[in-house]
Design a protein around this motif. Structure first.
Motif, PDB file in Angstrom:
ATOM      1  N   ILE A  43       3.609  15.222   3.694  1.00  0.00           N
ATOM      2  CA  ILE A  43       4.679  15.664   4.592  1.00  0.00           C
ATOM      3  C   ILE A  43       4.220  16.942   5.295  1.00  0.00           C
ATOM      4  O   ILE A  43       3.887  17.923   4.629  1.00  0.00           O
ATOM      5  N   ASP A  74       1.332  11.978   7.003  1.00  0.00           N
ATOM      6  CA  ASP A  74       2.018  10.687   6.981  1.00  0.00           C
ATOM      7  C   ASP A  74       3.343  10.788   7.725  1.00  0.00           C
ATOM      8  O   ASP A  74       3.781   9.842   8.373  1.00  0.00           O
ATOM      9  N   VAL A  75       3.980  11.957   7.609  1.00  0.00           N
ATOM     10  CA  VAL A  75       5.255  12.233   8.266  1.00  0.00           C
ATOM     11  C   VAL A  75       5.201  13.660   8.795  1.00  0.00           C
ATOM     12  O   VAL A  75       4.744  14.564   8.095  1.00  0.00           O
ATOM     13  N   ALA A  96       1.336   9.699  12.473  1.00  0.00           N
ATOM     14  CA  ALA A  96       2.412   9.950  11.508  1.00  0.00           C
ATOM     15  C   ALA A  96       3.762   9.548  12.088  1.00  0.00           C
ATOM     16  O   ALA A  96       3.967   9.557  13.309  1.00  0.00           O
ATOM     17  N   ARG A  97       4.666   9.224  11.192  1.00  0.00           N
ATOM     18  CA  ARG A  97       6.062   9.043  11.592  1.00  0.00           C
ATOM     19  C   ARG A  97       6.603  10.440  11.896  1.00  0.00           C
ATOM     20  O   ARG A  97       6.313  11.389  11.161  1.00  0.00           O
ATOM     21  N   ARG A  98       7.356  10.591  12.959  1.00  0.00           N
ATOM     22  CA  ARG A  98       7.913  11.894  13.346  1.00  0.00           C
ATOM     23  C   ARG A  98       9.420  11.891  13.141  1.00  0.00           C
ATOM     24  O   ARG A  98      10.106  10.983  13.593  1.00  0.00           O
ATOM     25  N   LEU A 106      13.690  11.104   5.920  1.00  0.00           N
ATOM     26  CA  LEU A 106      12.355  11.242   5.357  1.00  0.00           C
ATOM     27  C   LEU A 106      12.187  10.323   4.146  1.00  0.00           C
ATOM     28  O   LEU A 106      11.157   9.673   3.985  1.00  0.00           O
ATOM     29  N   ASN A 164      10.284   3.013   5.490  1.00  0.00           N
ATOM     30  CA  ASN A 164       9.891   2.885   6.914  1.00  0.00           C
ATOM     31  C   ASN A 164      10.489   1.705   7.561  1.00  0.00           C
ATOM     32  O   ASN A 164      10.641   0.684   7.404  1.00  0.00           O
TER      33      ASN A 164
END
Length: 134
Positions: free
Chosen positions: A3, A66-67, A97-99, A130, A134
């Motif tokens: 994170i 990753d985020v 990354a996922r935002r 978070l 996903n």
């Protein structure tokens, strides 16, 4: 899960995010990057596992995240009173990354369709997202 929390100015949003994440999952690994040393120090005191400061730190951390979590200004060049450089915003935008971006309506950006709400509620929702699958 790696994170990455990015914040600017005094690091208050990052500090609140870290406290909320750690209260829900003490073992979550949080890499915090501040655009300045005050933001970094605030996030370190809040319990971040690794911290760094500055443009290159943002660029490098975005590669491995990753985020990415932070105020929406981290994805807008010259936002947050000019602390977010174009290279920082580009790194956030190009990251795989996922935002999870928190929609604060200040520094010249207005997000239509987002109602004004208190910071605590936004932080809680961001951390809930978070930990969603996903």
């Amino acid at each position: 899960m790696n994170i990455l929390i990015i914040d600017a100015q005094g690091g208050g949003i990052g500090r609140q995010l870290i406290a909320e994440i750690k209260s829900r999952n003490q073992s979550a690994f949080i890499h915090a990057v501040g655009t300045n040393s005050a933001a970094t120090q605030a996030m370190l005191r809040a319990g971040a596992d690794a911290c760094a400061t500055g443009e290159n730190a943002v660029i490098t951390a975005c590669r491995d995240a990753d985020v990415i979590v932070g105020p929406i200004g981290i994805a807008i060049a010259d936002s947050m009173l000019g602390e977010v450089t174009p290279k920082m915003a580009k790194a956030v935008g190009r990251s795989k990354a996922r935002r999870i971006l928190i929609p604060f309506q200040h520094c010249g950006s207005v997000i239509i369709g987002v109602s004004e709400t208190n910071t605590g509620r936004l932080i809680t929702e961001a951390v809930s997202r978070l930990f969603e699958e996903n």
